[in-house]
Design an enzyme around this catalytic site. Sequence first.
Site, PDB file in Angstrom:
ATOM      1  N   HIS A  58       0.850  -1.194   0.000  1.00  0.00           N
ATOM      2  CA  HIS A  58       0.000   0.000   0.000  1.00  0.00           C
ATOM      3  C   HIS A  58       0.886   1.245   0.000  1.00  0.00           C
ATOM      4  CE1 HIS A  58      -3.665   2.368   1.795  1.00  0.00           C
ATOM      5  NE2 HIS A  58      -3.064   3.008   0.802  1.00  0.00           N
ATOM      6  N   HIS A  89       3.218  10.998   0.377  1.00  0.00           N
ATOM      7  CA  HIS A  89       4.130  10.449   1.378  1.00  0.00           C
ATOM      8  C   HIS A  89       5.601  10.525   0.971  1.00  0.00           C
ATOM      9  CE1 HIS A  89       0.684   8.831   3.572  1.00  0.00           C
ATOM     10  NE2 HIS A  89       0.237   8.328   2.439  1.00  0.00           N
ATOM     11  N   GLU A 128       0.877   8.024  -3.826  1.00  0.00           N
ATOM     12  CA  GLU A 128       1.784   7.607  -2.753  1.00  0.00           C
ATOM     13  C   GLU A 128       3.051   8.456  -2.734  1.00  0.00           C
ATOM     14  OE1 GLU A 128       1.175   5.399  -0.250  1.00  0.00           O
ATOM     15  OE2 GLU A 128      -0.837   5.467  -1.085  1.00  0.00           O
TER      16      GLU A 128
END
Length: 226
Positions: free
Chosen positions: A61, A119, A115
Amino acid sequence: MKSNSSTLIKLLVLGCLSVVCVAEDFDFFYFVQQWPGSYCDTKKSCCYPTTGKPAADFGIHGLWPNYKDGSYPSNCDPNNPFDQSEISDLRSSMQKEWPTLACPSGSGIEFWTHEWEKHGTCSESVIDQHGYFAAALNLKQKLNLLQALESAGIQPNGDSYSLGNIKDAVKSATGFTPFIECNVDESGNSQLYQVYFCVDTSGSDLIECPVFPHGKCGSQIEFPSF
């Protein structure tokens, strides 16, 4: 003259603050893997990627920078967007190990873009874009979650298992305590959904988690097939 000096100092301070925002500091990463059977077995359902149905294995993930107080930085550098050319040599591995299950069906680019930009940009002072995705792929190889569970008799066949046995199986195989996140299927059963590990700021070595996310599973957890 004094007024000018004061203004200059203020500008310097603001400039430093803006740099700090880009090269955001953090304490550790969460490395998060999800079970596709649980992602799909909810009211929201799922869509297989354009490359076809993923393997019946945990998928990545994300690799998420975090602070020891439980908070986390996000969207740290809008000037460093996801660039497909940076990960061209990793793409086939990412399609296999980091597949998208969101609807409508996609190639994974949208997932990976999210992502990285949310992040990954918060870890760019330590690892660049290619290094970020390569680190996550390396961690997945290091942590063979499905094998760890199956070796302990915990199979993705729709049966329920104790939360304690799941944690023990993973810790026994990896040496580190995981955090287990559950979701709920249409019948209201608690399901094994995501497994979190903690990783040092280099993105390469597992560590014991300084703090776990919030969330709670039932004492018995269903491990659905996929």
